[in-house]
Design an enzyme around this catalytic site. Structure first.
Site, PDB file in Angstrom:
ATOM      1  N   SER A  48       0.847  -1.207   0.000  1.00 42.43           N
ATOM      2  CA  SER A  48       0.000   0.000   0.000  1.00 42.43           C
ATOM      3  C   SER A  48       0.876   1.249   0.000  1.00 42.43           C
ATOM      4  O   SER A  48       0.397   2.344  -0.299  1.00 42.43           O
ATOM      5  CB  SER A  48      -0.941  -0.009   1.205  1.00 42.43           C
ATOM      6  N   ASP A  86       6.063  -6.707   2.619  1.00 42.53           N
ATOM      7  CA  ASP A  86       5.125  -7.195   1.603  1.00 42.53           C
ATOM      8  C   ASP A  86       5.854  -7.518   0.301  1.00 42.53           C
ATOM      9  O   ASP A  86       6.641  -6.700  -0.195  1.00 42.53           O
ATOM     10  CB  ASP A  86       4.097  -6.080   1.316  1.00 42.53           C
ATOM     11  N   GLU A 117       0.435 -12.356  -1.458  1.00 41.32           N
ATOM     12  CA  GLU A 117      -0.975 -12.425  -1.847  1.00 41.32           C
ATOM     13  C   GLU A 117      -1.211 -13.674  -2.701  1.00 41.32           C
ATOM     14  O   GLU A 117      -0.558 -13.857  -3.722  1.00 41.32           O
ATOM     15  CB  GLU A 117      -1.364 -11.180  -2.647  1.00 41.32           C
ATOM     16  N   GLU A 184      -8.720 -10.079   3.834  1.00 41.55           N
ATOM     17  CA  GLU A 184      -9.137  -8.709   3.516  1.00 41.55           C
ATOM     18  C   GLU A 184     -10.507  -8.711   2.830  1.00 41.55           C
ATOM     19  O   GLU A 184     -10.726  -9.428   1.840  1.00 41.55           O
ATOM     20  CB  GLU A 184      -8.088  -8.044   2.605  1.00 41.55           C
TER      21      GLU A 184
HETATM   22  O1  KIV Z   1      -0.349  -3.414   1.744  1.00 40.86           O
HETATM   23  C1  KIV Z   1      -1.106  -3.363   2.708  1.00 40.86           C
HETATM   24  O2  KIV Z   1      -1.237  -2.335   3.388  1.00 40.86           O
HETATM   25  C2  KIV Z   1      -1.880  -4.550   3.046  1.00 40.86           C
HETATM   26  C3  KIV Z   1      -2.878  -4.456   4.151  1.00 40.86           C
HETATM   27  C4  KIV Z   1      -4.081  -3.714   3.706  1.00 40.86           C
HETATM   28  C5  KIV Z   1      -3.223  -5.768   4.717  1.00 40.86           C
HETATM   29  O3  KIV Z   1      -1.704  -5.555   2.440  1.00 40.86           O
END
Ligand code: KIV
Length: 267
Positions: A48, A86, A117, A184
């Site tokens: 994000s 992430d 993901e 989510e």
């Molecule tokens: O990238 C992010 O902020 C996320 C969250 C919304 C779980 O994957």
């Protein structure tokens, strides 16, 4: 600092002993310092960041280099927190070598775990990473990297078939060795059933009250964008109004010459 075995232990505690997991996204060192002082359990350096920090329209613009830069800034600011980096769009879809390379970059930047993901086509990779010392957090339901495939940012798992598929994927993440799972934007009853079916904790965002933890995007929690109003979001600060008013007061004081005063000046 919360550890991977403690994530599992949290899941297994019952009644008053059971503590839910609080996770917050964070992308820079100054916010990380404040999160470090708080009781928040863990930090997600989410993709994000592509939207929140870089102004892109979706998370598909995140790169491994971008996430690694944010991870290292957060790790410097929050040395006492468990940090999850992430894995960005397509970073784990080429081959094993480049997937492992992407994970190595995030871990060496200061992450203690990676998040990915989707499990379809990734199960062997999860197994390989876990057996190489890289803890993996899964992410199912609305997976924003699949925005074009999903036809927009929509609640997932609304039909029985779709809900069953998410449950199968959740089990596959667990079997492959993931230590936790983000759910989510799925209906609360779907999240509750998945949470009950797993031995690893679920962390929800827009997934109702029955997951083992909750995650929010830091800037959303702080109310920085008054136009972003998803149903699941609770704002804990009216950050936009507070900051705008501070900027206006500074501007007014500069214009009127009331800033700086002699006390705020060197002699
Ligand atoms: O990238 C992010 O902020 C996320 C969250 C919304 C779980 O994957």
């Amino acid at each position: 600092m919360l550890t991977v075995p403690e994530f599992t232990a949290r899941k297994n505690k019952q009644g008053a002993e059971k503590l839910k997991i609080s996770m917050l996204t964070c992308y820079d060192s100054s916010f990380a310092k404040i999160v470090n002082e708080s009781s928040i359990d863990c930090i997600l350096v989410g993709d994000s960041s592509a939207m929140v920090m870089h102004g892109h329209s979706s998370t598909v613009h995140a790169t491994t280099k971008m996430i690694a830069t944010h991870v290292s800034a957060v790790a410097r600011g929050a040395p006492d927190k468990f940090i999850i980096g992430d894995l960005p769009f397509l970073s784990i879809r080429k081959d094993l070598k480049s997937s492992v390379e992407a994970c190595k970059k995030l871990i060496q930047a200061g992450a203690h775990a990676v998040k990915m993901e989707g499990i379809q086509g990734n199960a062997e990779l999860v197994h390989h990473l876990v057996h190489s010392g890289v803890p993996v957090m899964g992410h199912l339901g609305l997976t924003p990297q699949f925005v074009h495939q999903l036809g927009g940012m929509k609640v997932q798992g609304k039909s029985i078939e779709a809900a069953e598929q998410i449950l199968r994927d959740a089990r596959a993440f667990e079997q492959a060795g993931a230590f936790a799972l983000v759910l989510e934007c799925v209906p609360s009853d779907v999240a509750r059933k998945i949470t009950a079916a797993l031995t690893i904790p679920t962390i929800g965002i827009g997934a109702g009250p029955d997951t083992d933890g909750q995650v929010l995007v830091l800037h959303d929690l702080l109310g920085f964008d008054p136009t972003f109003k998803p149903k699941f979001l609770r704002r804990y600060l009216n950050g936009h109004e507070l900051m705008l008013s501070a900027f206006e007061r500074f501007h007014t004081d500069v214009q009127s010459g009331t800033f700086p005063t002699p006390e705020e000046s060197y002699t």
